[in-house]
Design a protein around this motif. Structure first.
Motif, PDB file in Angstrom:
ATOM      1  N   GLY A 151      17.454  10.367  -0.262  1.00  0.00           N
ATOM      2  CA  GLY A 151      17.838   8.969  -0.238  1.00  0.00           C
ATOM      3  C   GLY A 151      16.677   8.011  -0.317  1.00  0.00           C
ATOM      4  O   GLY A 151      16.775   6.935  -0.877  1.00  0.00           O
ATOM      5  N   GLY A 152      15.543   8.366   0.221  1.00  0.00           N
ATOM      6  CA  GLY A 152      14.407   7.450   0.212  1.00  0.00           C
ATOM      7  C   GLY A 152      13.428   7.802   1.292  1.00  0.00           C
ATOM      8  O   GLY A 152      13.313   8.950   1.686  1.00  0.00           O
ATOM      9  N   ASP A 153      12.761   6.852   1.843  1.00  0.00           N
ATOM     10  CA  ASP A 153      11.751   7.114   2.846  1.00  0.00           C
ATOM     11  C   ASP A 153      11.919   6.117   3.976  1.00  0.00           C
ATOM     12  O   ASP A 153      12.531   5.075   3.804  1.00  0.00           O
ATOM     13  N   ALA A 154      11.355   6.448   5.153  1.00  0.00           N
ATOM     14  CA  ALA A 154      11.546   5.582   6.308  1.00  0.00           C
ATOM     15  C   ALA A 154      10.882   4.229   6.120  1.00  0.00           C
ATOM     16  O   ALA A 154      11.271   3.259   6.740  1.00  0.00           O
ATOM     17  N   CYS A 155       9.873   4.157   5.272  1.00  0.00           N
ATOM     18  CA  CYS A 155       9.153   2.903   5.079  1.00  0.00           C
ATOM     19  C   CYS A 155       9.100   2.561   3.590  1.00  0.00           C
ATOM     20  O   CYS A 155       8.531   3.310   2.805  1.00  0.00           O
ATOM     21  N   PRO A 156       9.684   1.428   3.172  1.00  0.00           N
ATOM     22  CA  PRO A 156       9.698   1.081   1.753  1.00  0.00           C
ATOM     23  C   PRO A 156       8.494   0.262   1.303  1.00  0.00           C
ATOM     24  O   PRO A 156       8.398  -0.101   0.137  1.00  0.00           O
ATOM     25  N   GLU A 157       7.581  -0.052   2.211  1.00  0.00           N
ATOM     26  CA  GLU A 157       6.489  -0.959   1.886  1.00  0.00           C
ATOM     27  C   GLU A 157       5.302  -0.218   1.275  1.00  0.00           C
ATOM     28  O   GLU A 157       4.983   0.918   1.651  1.00  0.00           O
ATOM     29  N   LEU A 158       4.601  -0.862   0.347  1.00  0.00           N
ATOM     30  CA  LEU A 158       3.415  -0.255  -0.243  1.00  0.00           C
ATOM     31  C   LEU A 158       2.330  -0.009   0.802  1.00  0.00           C
ATOM     32  O   LEU A 158       1.503   0.894   0.647  1.00  0.00           O
ATOM     33  N   GLY A 159       2.342  -0.793   1.869  1.00  0.00           N
ATOM     34  CA  GLY A 159       1.359  -0.612   2.926  1.00  0.00           C
ATOM     35  C   GLY A 159       1.473   0.728   3.636  1.00  0.00           C
ATOM     36  O   GLY A 159       0.553   1.133   4.342  1.00  0.00           O
ATOM     37  N   CYS A 160       2.596   1.414   3.458  1.00  0.00           N
ATOM     38  CA  CYS A 160       2.770   2.730   4.064  1.00  0.00           C
ATOM     39  C   CYS A 160       2.134   3.827   3.218  1.00  0.00           C
ATOM     40  O   CYS A 160       1.958   4.950   3.692  1.00  0.00           O
ATOM     41  N   LEU A 161       1.815   3.520   1.959  1.00  0.00           N
ATOM     42  CA  LEU A 161       1.247   4.499   1.047  1.00  0.00           C
ATOM     43  C   LEU A 161      -0.273   4.534   1.165  1.00  0.00           C
ATOM     44  O   LEU A 161      -0.898   3.545   1.566  1.00  0.00           O
ATOM     45  N   PRO A 162      -0.900   5.647   0.790  1.00  0.00           N
ATOM     46  CA  PRO A 162      -2.374   5.694   0.827  1.00  0.00           C
ATOM     47  C   PRO A 162      -3.012   4.565   0.031  1.00  0.00           C
ATOM     48  O   PRO A 162      -3.974   3.941   0.507  1.00  0.00           O
TER      49      PRO A 162
ATOM     50  N   GLY B   7      -5.899   1.514   1.045  1.00  0.00           N
ATOM     51  CA  GLY B   7      -7.254   1.564   0.515  1.00  0.00           C
ATOM     52  C   GLY B   7      -7.809   2.943   0.284  1.00  0.00           C
ATOM     53  O   GLY B   7      -9.011   3.116   0.077  1.00  0.00           O
ATOM     54  N   ARG B   8      -6.975   3.976   0.304  1.00  0.00           N
ATOM     55  CA  ARG B   8      -7.422   5.328  -0.024  1.00  0.00           C
ATOM     56  C   ARG B   8      -6.441   5.900  -1.061  1.00  0.00           C
ATOM     57  O   ARG B   8      -5.378   5.360  -1.286  1.00  0.00           O
ATOM     58  N   GLY B   9      -6.811   7.010  -1.654  1.00  0.00           N
ATOM     59  CA  GLY B   9      -5.950   7.571  -2.690  1.00  0.00           C
ATOM     60  C   GLY B   9      -5.688   6.554  -3.786  1.00  0.00           C
ATOM     61  O   GLY B   9      -4.561   6.417  -4.258  1.00  0.00           O
ATOM     62  N   CYS B  10      -6.726   5.834  -4.180  1.00  0.00           N
ATOM     63  CA  CYS B  10      -6.564   4.717  -5.110  1.00  0.00           C
ATOM     64  C   CYS B  10      -6.275   5.208  -6.525  1.00  0.00           C
ATOM     65  O   CYS B  10      -6.685   6.299  -6.940  1.00  0.00           O
ATOM     66  N   ALA B  11      -5.560   4.386  -7.261  1.00  0.00           N
ATOM     67  CA  ALA B  11      -5.196   4.710  -8.633  1.00  0.00           C
ATOM     68  C   ALA B  11      -6.360   4.446  -9.573  1.00  0.00           C
ATOM     69  O   ALA B  11      -7.239   3.625  -9.297  1.00  0.00           O
ATOM     70  N   VAL B  12      -6.334   5.156 -10.685  1.00  0.00           N
ATOM     71  CA  VAL B  12      -7.266   4.895 -11.782  1.00  0.00           C
ATOM     72  C   VAL B  12      -6.551   3.983 -12.771  1.00  0.00           C
ATOM     73  O   VAL B  12      -5.493   4.322 -13.289  1.00  0.00           O
ATOM     74  N   GLY B  13      -7.116   2.816 -13.019  1.00  0.00           N
ATOM     75  CA  GLY B  13      -6.489   1.901 -13.963  1.00  0.00           C
ATOM     76  C   GLY B  13      -6.217   0.536 -13.359  1.00  0.00           C
ATOM     77  O   GLY B  13      -6.492   0.291 -12.186  1.00  0.00           O
ATOM     78  N   THR B  14      -5.688  -0.334 -14.166  1.00  0.00           N
ATOM     79  CA  THR B  14      -5.340  -1.700 -13.776  1.00  0.00           C
ATOM     80  C   THR B  14      -4.023  -2.061 -14.453  1.00  0.00           C
ATOM     81  O   THR B  14      -3.585  -1.370 -15.373  1.00  0.00           O
ATOM     82  N   PRO B  15      -3.371  -3.163 -14.068  1.00  0.00           N
ATOM     83  CA  PRO B  15      -3.773  -4.063 -12.982  1.00  0.00           C
ATOM     84  C   PRO B  15      -3.336  -3.527 -11.636  1.00  0.00           C
ATOM     85  O   PRO B  15      -2.327  -2.832 -11.524  1.00  0.00           O
TER      86      PRO B  15
ATOM     87  N   VAL C 175      -1.727  -3.724  -7.944  1.00  0.00           N
ATOM     88  CA  VAL C 175      -0.722  -4.494  -7.232  1.00  0.00           C
ATOM     89  C   VAL C 175      -1.434  -5.277  -6.143  1.00  0.00           C
ATOM     90  O   VAL C 175      -2.273  -4.731  -5.411  1.00  0.00           O
ATOM     91  N   GLU C 176      -1.144  -6.564  -6.036  1.00  0.00           N
ATOM     92  CA  GLU C 176      -1.884  -7.466  -5.151  1.00  0.00           C
ATOM     93  C   GLU C 176      -2.005  -6.908  -3.741  1.00  0.00           C
ATOM     94  O   GLU C 176      -1.029  -6.472  -3.131  1.00  0.00           O
ATOM     95  N   GLY C 177      -3.237  -6.927  -3.234  1.00  0.00           N
ATOM     96  CA  GLY C 177      -3.493  -6.507  -1.871  1.00  0.00           C
ATOM     97  C   GLY C 177      -3.590  -5.005  -1.698  1.00  0.00           C
ATOM     98  O   GLY C 177      -3.687  -4.527  -0.563  1.00  0.00           O
ATOM     99  N   THR C 178      -3.559  -4.232  -2.780  1.00  0.00           N
ATOM    100  CA  THR C 178      -3.586  -2.780  -2.700  1.00  0.00           C
ATOM    101  C   THR C 178      -4.500  -2.235  -3.803  1.00  0.00           C
ATOM    102  O   THR C 178      -4.998  -2.979  -4.643  1.00  0.00           O
ATOM    103  N   CYS C 179      -4.706  -0.912  -3.784  1.00  0.00           N
ATOM    104  CA  CYS C 179      -5.333  -0.256  -4.927  1.00  0.00           C
ATOM    105  C   CYS C 179      -4.312   0.608  -5.646  1.00  0.00           C
ATOM    106  O   CYS C 179      -4.635   1.648  -6.214  1.00  0.00           O
ATOM    107  N   CYS C 180      -3.039   0.177  -5.597  1.00  0.00           N
ATOM    108  CA  CYS C 180      -1.951   0.834  -6.324  1.00  0.00           C
ATOM    109  C   CYS C 180      -1.804   0.195  -7.703  1.00  0.00           C
ATOM    110  O   CYS C 180      -2.088  -0.999  -7.868  1.00  0.00           O
ATOM    111  N   VAL C 181      -1.368   0.973  -8.679  1.00  0.00           N
ATOM    112  CA  VAL C 181      -1.028   0.425  -9.980  1.00  0.00           C
ATOM    113  C   VAL C 181       0.366   0.919 -10.363  1.00  0.00           C
ATOM    114  O   VAL C 181       0.846   1.931  -9.854  1.00  0.00           O
TER     115      VAL C 181
END
Length: 577
Positions: free
Chosen positions: A99-110, A114-122, A124-130
């Motif tokens: 069904g999903g996960d207990a936390c839907p926010e990007l802040g719950c992801l690595p 600020g870790r497990g950062c993506a390679v590439g741009t742009p 997502v604001e406030g994160t190193c997710c793309v």
């Protein structure tokens, strides 16, 4: 013909005649069997595999978010909602797998931390997710009825109902079959690599309708891909199961028969030297340092010292509820796959005193688990689930089979940053893209069945397992079926429901389908297709009412259900077609 449906255990309270189930993969093929027996007293709640159980999920108004994060990583999701964004609130059925996960926010992801950062741009604001698909299938190999897989170097070996497939994965995008071992097998283990470059490996099978005598076999794969059987032993009294080899010693789990210890000679040929008892249902062993960890089924986790490799001795045990069917070890942690009970994380810093330190809740059935420094990969039957090792947070899920109605992910391994999934029909190679996030569609129904001669309507549940909004921009339905919504917007880790209506006459068999077109970047989900059928033969699904249309073996000899009314019974069914 090939088996398409799993074995299942169905728990029924005949006062209400409501079905629960737990899928179990215990063999490569099974005959028809239906058994019902009364049970004195009560049984605990069955494993909730999503779509089953008796839980009711009350959804908040549209646009709501999931509840706060819990102490365990949860792949279940808690969000209901209406058919379209901005509509009235509605109740959804229990969440399906997953069904999903207990936390839907990007802040719950690595990548949100600020870790497990993506390679590439742009970014997502406030994160190193793309924005991008976190799990991408890059290669598909051979396989049939795969139930176990091991990867080492440039070789992948898959065990299944038609034998073992040995594939060269030097190019993981194009696995190449180099040899086939003909006997049906349940488990595989790599042995030594000999001086001439040839590779020894071991196969085992616990016996079933197609394999009359359980066996343990040893094979030698030469550098020119010639395959030679160098040892085969069969014993109807020994249920050979999981196995592992290291430094001239082969350890084989054998259910209640304990742990069998073999020495192996310079050519890898095994000789039995000891049998260690004290197990309830030994299924899978794994080694680390001087400790051997054994998944002991209902007995939990057993730990043995192999400081003297030919004489393992018990040093620790961890009784656990449920059934431990797989174990992998990394560092000071053991990960135990427990079917419908998810994955337990065990602290083994002191092997003599293993203790549960965490839990990953899964939807589906945790058949097997693999771990590296960054991720935990779970073969969860209906899908592959990947979690962050540090937090347990769900990173992504993947359906690897183009025909999700028959998806059976039973085996998994990790090697060189790639995930190797043993699915019933193929070997699949999955690449994890750290820091990438996307919408991720999950439709709970694999097939929708309507009565043949009367109007009916059914609820379709669409869930977003990802971390960006899901837009279902086109809901396409074949006549005479009609959908009451044309589009959906589903927030991260949320669910939305709509109805499909049917009015006779029924369409020609195989001609009708529901297709959902969305912004999920996974090509296997573009679109999601759900077959629609109208039939007059009885079907059985979770939550359905049992009637005399179904066959029963009543111990009292009664041909109807009256004698079982009000009793707890167990149905075990197996299906071939």
């Amino acid at each position: 013909m090939a088996l398409r449906w799993p074995a299942a255990e169905v728990v029924v309270w005949l006062g209400e005649l409501t079905v629960h189930y737990d899928r179990i993969a215990t063999g490569t093929a099974w005959p028809w069997l239906l058994v019902v027996g009364g049970v004195v007293g009560c049984r605990g709640e069955p494993a909730d595999l999503g779509g089953g159980g008796s839980t009711t999920l009350d959804g908040p108004t549209s646009g709501g978010t999931a509840g706060p994060s819990t102490s365990s990583a949860d792949e279940t999701g808690t969000v209901g909602g209406s058919g379209t964004a901005g509509g009235e609130s509605a109740d959804l059925p229990p969440p399906g797998p997953p069904g999903g996960d207990a936390c839907p926010e990007l802040g719950c992801l690595p990548c949100g931390q600020g870790r497990g950062c993506a390679v590439g741009t742009p970014l997502v604001e406030g994160t190193c997710c793309v924005q991008g698909d976190p799990l991408v299938r890059i290669g598909t190999g051979y396989g049939s009825e795969i139930v176990d897989i091991e990867v080492q170097g440039d070789l992948s070996i898959s065990c299944g109902g038609f034998g073992a497939s040995i594939e060269n994965i030097a190019d993981p995008t194009q696995p190449v079959v180099v040899a086939l071992a003909s006997p049906r097998c349940q488990h595989i283990a790599f042995g030594p690599q000999l001086d001439d470059g040839s590779q020894i490996f071991y196969l085992a099978h616990h016996g079933d309708t197609w394999v009359d005598t359980p066996f343990l076999g040893a094979y030698r794969l030469y550098t020119d891909d010639f395959l030679e059987e160098i040892h085969l032993e069969g014993d109807p009294q020994v249920l050979f199961e999981g196995l592992t080899w290291r430094d001239g010693w082969l350890y084989v789990a054998a259910h209640g028969g304990g742990l069998r210890v073999y020495s192996t000679d310079a050519l890898g040929i095994p000789t039995l030297v000891d049998v260690v008892g004290g197990f309830d249902n030994a299924l899978r062993p794994t080694l680390q340092d001087d400790a051997l960890y054994v998944a002991d089924g209902v007995g939990g986790l057993r730990v043995l010292s192999v400081a003297q490799p030919g004489q393992p001795t018990a040093v620790g045990a961890l009784p656990l509820p449920g059934m431990v069917r797989d174990v992998v070890v990394s560092g000071n942690e053991a990960y135990l796959a427990k079917g419908g009970d998810g994955v337990d994380i065990v602290d083994i810093s002191n092997p003599a005193r293993p203790a549960v330190s965490g839990h990953i809740e899964t939807r589906g059935t945790a058949q097997a688990v693999a771990v590296d420094d960054e991720i935990v990969a779970i073969a969860a039957w209906s899908h592959l689930a990947v979690h962050d090792r540090q937090t347990g947070q769900l990173l992504g899920t993947e359906r690897v089979n183009g025909s999700p109605s028959f998806e059976q992910d039973i085996a998994v391994d990790l090697a060189d940053g790639l995930i190797f999934v043993g699915e019933w029909e193929n070997l699949h190679v999955i690449e994890h893209h750290p820091g990438q996030v996307s919408a991720d569609i999950w439709v709970e129904q694999d097939l929708m069945s309507f009565p043949f001669a009367e109007s009916d309507e059914q609820v379709v549940v669409v869930r977003n397992r990802g971390y960006l909004d899901l837009f279902v921009d086109d809901i396409e339905v074949t006549a005479p079926f009609v959908a009451d919504e044309a589009w959906l917007q589903v927030p991260p880790q949320a669910g939305r429901a709509f109805e499909v209506q049917f009015n006779p006459p029924a369409p020609k068999a195989g001609s009708a389908a529901l297709r959902l077109h969305s912004n999920d970047p996974d090509p296997t989900q573009s679109p999601v297709t759900v077959p629609l059928v109208a039939r007059d033969s009885p079907g059985l699904d979770v939550g359905d009412t049992l009637t005399s249309d179904f066959a029963f073996l009543d111990p009292s000899g009664s041909p109807d259900l009256a004698g079982l009314e009000g009793h707890v019974v167990v149905l075990a069914y197996f299906a071939l077609f």
